[in-house]
Design a protein around this motif. Structure first.
Motif, short mmCIF file in Angstrom:
data_model
loop_
_atom_site.label_atom_id
_atom_site.label_comp_id
_atom_site.label_asym_id
_atom_site.label_seq_id
_atom_site.Cartn_x
_atom_site.Cartn_y
_atom_site.Cartn_z
N TRP A 1 0.81 -1.22 0.00
CA TRP A 1 0.00 0.00 0.00
C TRP A 1 0.84 1.27 0.00
N GLU A 2 2.08 1.14 0.45
CA GLU A 2 2.98 2.29 0.33
C GLU A 2 3.17 2.66 -1.13
N PHE B 1 -10.65 -6.81 -1.31
CA PHE B 1 -9.57 -6.11 -2.00
C PHE B 1 -10.10 -4.81 -2.63
N SER B 2 -11.28 -4.90 -3.24
CA SER B 2 -11.89 -3.71 -3.84
C SER B 2 -12.21 -2.67 -2.77
N ALA B 3 -12.67 -3.12 -1.61
CA ALA B 3 -12.98 -2.19 -0.53
C ALA B 3 -11.71 -1.48 -0.05
N ALA C 1 -11.03 2.47 -0.09
CA ALA C 1 -10.67 3.16 1.15
C ALA C 1 -9.37 3.93 1.01
N ASN C 2 -8.51 3.51 0.10
CA ASN C 2 -7.22 4.17 -0.09
C ASN C 2 -7.23 5.12 -1.29
N ARG D 1 -1.47 6.76 -6.13
CA ARG D 1 -2.64 7.61 -5.87
C ARG D 1 -2.24 9.08 -5.74
N ASP D 2 -1.22 9.34 -4.95
CA ASP D 2 -0.83 10.73 -4.71
C ASP D 2 -0.34 11.42 -5.97
#
Length: 588
Positions: free
Chosen positions: A222-223, A254-256, A260-261, A229-230
């Motif tokens: 997720w990092e 996984f989709s959630a 959320a991110n 994303r950023d």
């Protein structure tokens, strides 16, 4: 990369890229005016500013600053500027993700032949493989693409042992203008591989991020996804090794997590756990949806432009925060530099005041100097060195010589001890205060200490020079009284010492005790007028302070030189970075 029947073939894609100004249109969209020389110049200036920044190792802000500096600089050099300069840059698709997620297998399956090896010991960890059409190999061989990275053209299947080297795999199965990159694992046990993976992702137009059903919740995954994303990077995510049992719940979770991110818009694919692998590729049609997606992106100019433009603009937009963050780390080190420099100034400023006070309060005249003065003054030998007329001067001077030499030695010892002890205390104080700053102890070790005898020698040379100067003042024309100048001669060295004892604070000693003997002032007034004596005294004191100040400055300079050698940035570096960010925003 094999394509479904609906996708245009390589010739059609090549024609579309080169015809009707389409490439020029893509270039304009990418850079918000990529053809604008001013925009390119502003980016060049930003790069120059960043390249010129250096951080001092071990001090606050160094690790964060170097990371931020390398991050922005690499993306400028490896992604932004190449796409500004070359509108026809091939589309680079980076396949990244977790250890054991099947990245290499997916790359081979997308290409349609084995270009990279797979297995427990994945050589992509050591030598990432870039698959492209033979017509594009030269582009990826040029210095414009990851210029600092060594590379080699594949001779047969890539094998382990090329750590840190990019392997270029030419394949006719790849369409022109598109490249697939098998990157190192983002969660590798070797930290250098994380940086390697990030470097390739920074240079890519599109990320295909692959993780497994067991590792998709790992923090490291997720990092990287949050970086995408950023920066608003064009992104597709692949969840591999998905078991049949509980498949829907797993995919929903996984989709959630993506939602959320802030990654709910990412294109998603799933690879079942039961798919077999042969020849380094999936045997079933598992990769077909991903291949079709990438073929559409590569073959449809509008869609391709949308993907590349989104990533390009996202990167440039990210500089709004990334460059100021780099500037803030510069400011952290500037503040440290100012603190360390202030400690040096304060320590040696106090040393100078300590010396100045000692020259005024008579402390130098106490002890051995006072004893030597009383010995020579009480004996009357100084008075006998005056000669009105006659031949007794030589005998008087010879008789007084031992006492004069003893007084001279005591004066020099007192002054030398004063300067040396003040400098030593200042150096110890700076060392202790620097040691309390994180990393300052290492910097203090760069202070080039010298043998005590070397500093002692310089002090003696300075003080001897000062004594010579005082003698010159005493013997200058007009220094002695006109009324006695025709009749009186005097021993220069003796009366230089008389004046020096007076200048070192004898009046303060005389005021505090009785029986100190004849005062230097009384002896001097017989030869010199009050105004001349006052003028000589002021000039002599100033000259002594100046020489001692030069000695202390030399000691202080060794700390300031160590500080300068550390390579700490200047305040102007941060200002220039903020200005470059503003200029980039205006140009966009």
């Amino acid at each position: 990369m094999s394509r479904p029947p609906a996708a245009p073939d390589a010739a059609q894609a090549r024609s579309a890229r080169t015809g009707d100004g389409a490439a020029h249109g893509r270039a304009k969209h990418r850079g918000g005016g990529t053809g604008d020389a001013r925009f390119e110049q502003i980016l060049e200036n930003l790069r120059g500013r960043i390249r010129g920044i250096r951080f001092a190792d071990g001090l606050p802000g160094s690790a964060e600053g170097e990371a931020a500096r390398g991050d922005v600089l690499h993306q400028l050099e490896d992604f932004v500027l190449p796409r500004v300069r070359r509108p026809d840059t091939p589309l680079l698709i980076a396949v990244a993700g977790s250890t054991g997620a099947g990245k290499s297998t997916l790359v081979n399956s997308l290409v349609g032949e084995q270009v990279t090896t797979t297995g427990v010991r994945r050589p992509t960890t050591n030598s990432p493989v870039l698959a492209c059409n033979p017509a594009d190999v030269d582009w990826f061989s040029e210095a414009s693409f990851l210029p600092t990275l060594p590379r080699v053209r594949q001779q047969g299947l890539a094998m382990p042992g090329k750590d840190g080297m990019l392997v270029l795999a030419a394949s006719e199965s790849m369409p022109e203008g598109v490249a697939l990159l098998d990157t190192p694992d983002v969660d590798s046990a070797v930290a250098a591989h994380h940086e390697f993976a990030a470097k390739f992702l920074d240079a890519a137009d599109l990320w295909v991020f692959v993780t497994t059903s067991r590792r998709y919740a790992d923090a490291r995954v997720w990092e990287f996804l949050q970086v995408a994303r950023d920066r608003d990077t064009s992104l597709a995510v692949v969840l591999s090794r998905v078991p049949e049992r509980g498949r829907e719940q797993l995919l929903d979770h996984f989709s959630a997590m993506l939602e959320a991110n802030g990654l709910g818009g990412a294109t998603r694919f799933a690879i079942p756990e039961t798919d077999q692998i042969a020849g380094g590729r999936f045997t079933a049609n598992t990769a077909d949806p991903i291949r079709s997606y990438l073929a559409d992106v590569a073959g449809d100019l509008t869609r391709r432009d949308r993907v590349t433009r989104r990533t390009f603009i996202g990167v440039v937009d990210s500089f709004r925060t990334r460059v100021p963050e780099l500037a803030r780390q510069v400011e952290v080190q500037v503040e440290v530099k100012q603190r360390l420099a202030a400690m040096v100034r304060a320590a040696y400023g106090d040393a100078a005041e300590e010396v100045s006070d000692a020259l005024e309060d008579g402390s130098l005249v106490r002890g051995n100097v006072l004893a030597r003065w009383q010995d020579i003054a009480a004996s009357g030998e100084l008075v006998r060195t005056l000669r009105l007329r006659g031949k007794r001067k030589a005998r008087a001077v010879e008789a007084a010589a031992p006492r004069i030499d003893a007084l001279r030695g005591a004066v020099l010892d007192a002054l030398e001890s004063l300067v040396a002890s003040a400098a030593e205390r200042a150096a110890e104080r700076v060392g202790e205060e620097w040691d309390r700053v994180p990393g300052g102890g290492v910097l203090a070790q760069a202070y080039q200490d010298e043998p005590p005898e070397a500093f002692s020698r310089r002090i003696r040379e300075a003080l001897s020079g000062w004594q010579d100067r005082v003698t010159e003042m005493l013997t200058a024309d007009g220094a002695t009284k006109r009324s006695v100048a025709k009749f009186v001669t005097f021993d220069k060295e003796a009366f230089t010492l008389i004046l020096i004892v007076e200048l070192l604070g004898y009046p303060a000693v005389e005021a505090g005790r009785r029986g100190t003997g004849p005062s230097p002032q009384r002896l001097l007034k017989g030869l010199f007028g009050a105004e001349a004596l006052r003028s000589i005294g002021v000039a002599a004191r100033d000259d002594l302070r100046g020489r001692i100040g030069t000695l202390l400055s030399g000691e202080k300079r060794r700390f300031t030189d160590a500080l300068a050698a550390a390579g700490l940035p200047d305040e102007d570096d941060a200002v220039q970075l903020y200005q470059a960010t503003y200029n980039l925003e205006i140009a966009r």
